[in-house]
Scaffold this active site. Structure first.
Site, mmCIF file in Angstrom:
data_model
loop_
_atom_site.group_PDB
_atom_site.id
_atom_site.type_symbol
_atom_site.label_atom_id
_atom_site.label_comp_id
_atom_site.label_asym_id
_atom_site.label_seq_id
_atom_site.Cartn_x
_atom_site.Cartn_y
_atom_site.Cartn_z
ATOM 1 N N ASP A 9 -4.193 -0.057 3.242
ATOM 2 C CA ASP A 9 -3.993 -0.153 1.806
ATOM 3 C C ASP A 9 -5.038 0.743 1.143
ATOM 4 O O ASP A 9 -6.018 1.141 1.781
ATOM 5 C CB ASP A 9 -4.147 -1.619 1.389
ATOM 6 C CG ASP A 9 -4.162 -1.810 -0.101
ATOM 7 O OD1 ASP A 9 -3.221 -1.343 -0.764
ATOM 8 O OD2 ASP A 9 -5.112 -2.426 -0.610
ATOM 9 N N ASP A 11 -6.145 0.637 -2.867
ATOM 10 C CA ASP A 11 -6.953 -0.054 -3.882
ATOM 11 C C ASP A 11 -7.535 -1.345 -3.318
ATOM 12 O O ASP A 11 -6.789 -2.203 -2.819
ATOM 13 C CB ASP A 11 -6.098 -0.401 -5.104
ATOM 14 C CG ASP A 11 -5.568 0.823 -5.822
ATOM 15 O OD1 ASP A 11 -5.681 0.873 -7.050
ATOM 16 O OD2 ASP A 11 -5.030 1.723 -5.158
ATOM 17 N N ASP A 176 -6.398 -5.842 1.638
ATOM 18 C CA ASP A 176 -7.280 -6.817 0.988
ATOM 19 C C ASP A 176 -6.529 -7.914 0.251
ATOM 20 O O ASP A 176 -7.153 -8.716 -0.440
ATOM 21 C CB ASP A 176 -8.200 -6.102 -0.008
ATOM 22 C CG ASP A 176 -7.454 -5.658 -1.266
ATOM 23 O OD1 ASP A 176 -6.415 -4.973 -1.129
ATOM 24 O OD2 ASP A 176 -7.894 -6.000 -2.373
#
Length: 222
Positions: A9, A11, A176
């Site tokens: 991922d 961001d 995250d």
């Protein structure tokens, strides 16, 4: 388990983009006479793409008669200001370089706009990220948590997609958020959840996370 293909991922995983996202959201809201949001508000809003971000930020969401104008303002402002404060998390560039030195493949799969995803990866990780996939549903590729962008990244790397029920042991997803956990599950690959991003450990556990790293260098143990 040893992995040789890492799909990240963007961001909250590789880059701390929250400041620029929040500034862009609030610029769009302010420009159209709408109430602004705190940094923590925007942290909770992100994860499902920029349209969903603005649906959460704008009063009445997509039903607001000014939604399309405010969304366009956000997109234009963010593309011009996505590098104002955004930086890699400490240890990320070194970890990516170490993984590539070991012969591992690295791709990025994000719900961020395709143009912004590519631009940020080229700016910060030109020698380590081989494939960058952002949101481009107009081409019929669904955004996360659908597995489409993961499969597109694997195709670009020349790595076979996992078959239903097959253990693609060499491929791992690193993210995250709950969206990342579900994306990995939908793609049939394991997920490593990072603890420096936009969601805390309790939240991640509640959404099915089972494998964690507290520092980027911990990924080298995999």
């Amino acid at each position: 388990m040893r992995y040789d293909t890492f799909i990240f991922d963007l961001d909250g995983t590789l880059l701390d983009t929250l400041g620029d996202l929040a500034a862009s959201v609030n610029y769009a809201l302010r420009s159209h006479g709408m109430p602004e949001h705190s940094l923590d508000d925007v942290r909770r809003f992100v994860g499902n793409g920029v349209r969903r971000l603005m649906e959460r930020a704008i009063p009445e969401g997509a039903e607001n008669p000014l939604f399309d104008e405010a969304f366009a303002t956000f997109r234009q402002y963010y593309m011009a200001h996505s590098l104002d404060t955004t930086r890699p998390y400490d240890g990320i560039p070194e970890t990516l370089a170490a993984l590539r030195a070991r012969g591992c493949h690295i791709a990025v799969v994000s719900n961020k706009m395709m143009a912004a995803t590519v631009e940020l990866c080229q700016h910060f990780f030109p020698d380590t990220v081989e494939v960058a996939m952002g949101e481009h549903e107009a081409e019929g590729i669904r955004k996360k948590p659908a597995p489409d962008t993961v499969f597109a990244a694997l195709d670009s790397l020349g790595i076979p997609r996992p078959l239903r029920g097959e253990d693609r042991g060499g491929v791992v997803y690193v993210g995250d958020s709950d969206v990342d956990i579900q994306t990995a599950a939908n793609a049939g690959i394991p997920c490593i959840s990072v603890l420096w991003g936009f969601r805390d450990k309790d939240f991640l556990i509640q959404h099915g996370a089972t494998s964690f790293v507290s520092a980027p260098s911990d990924l080298l143990n995999f």
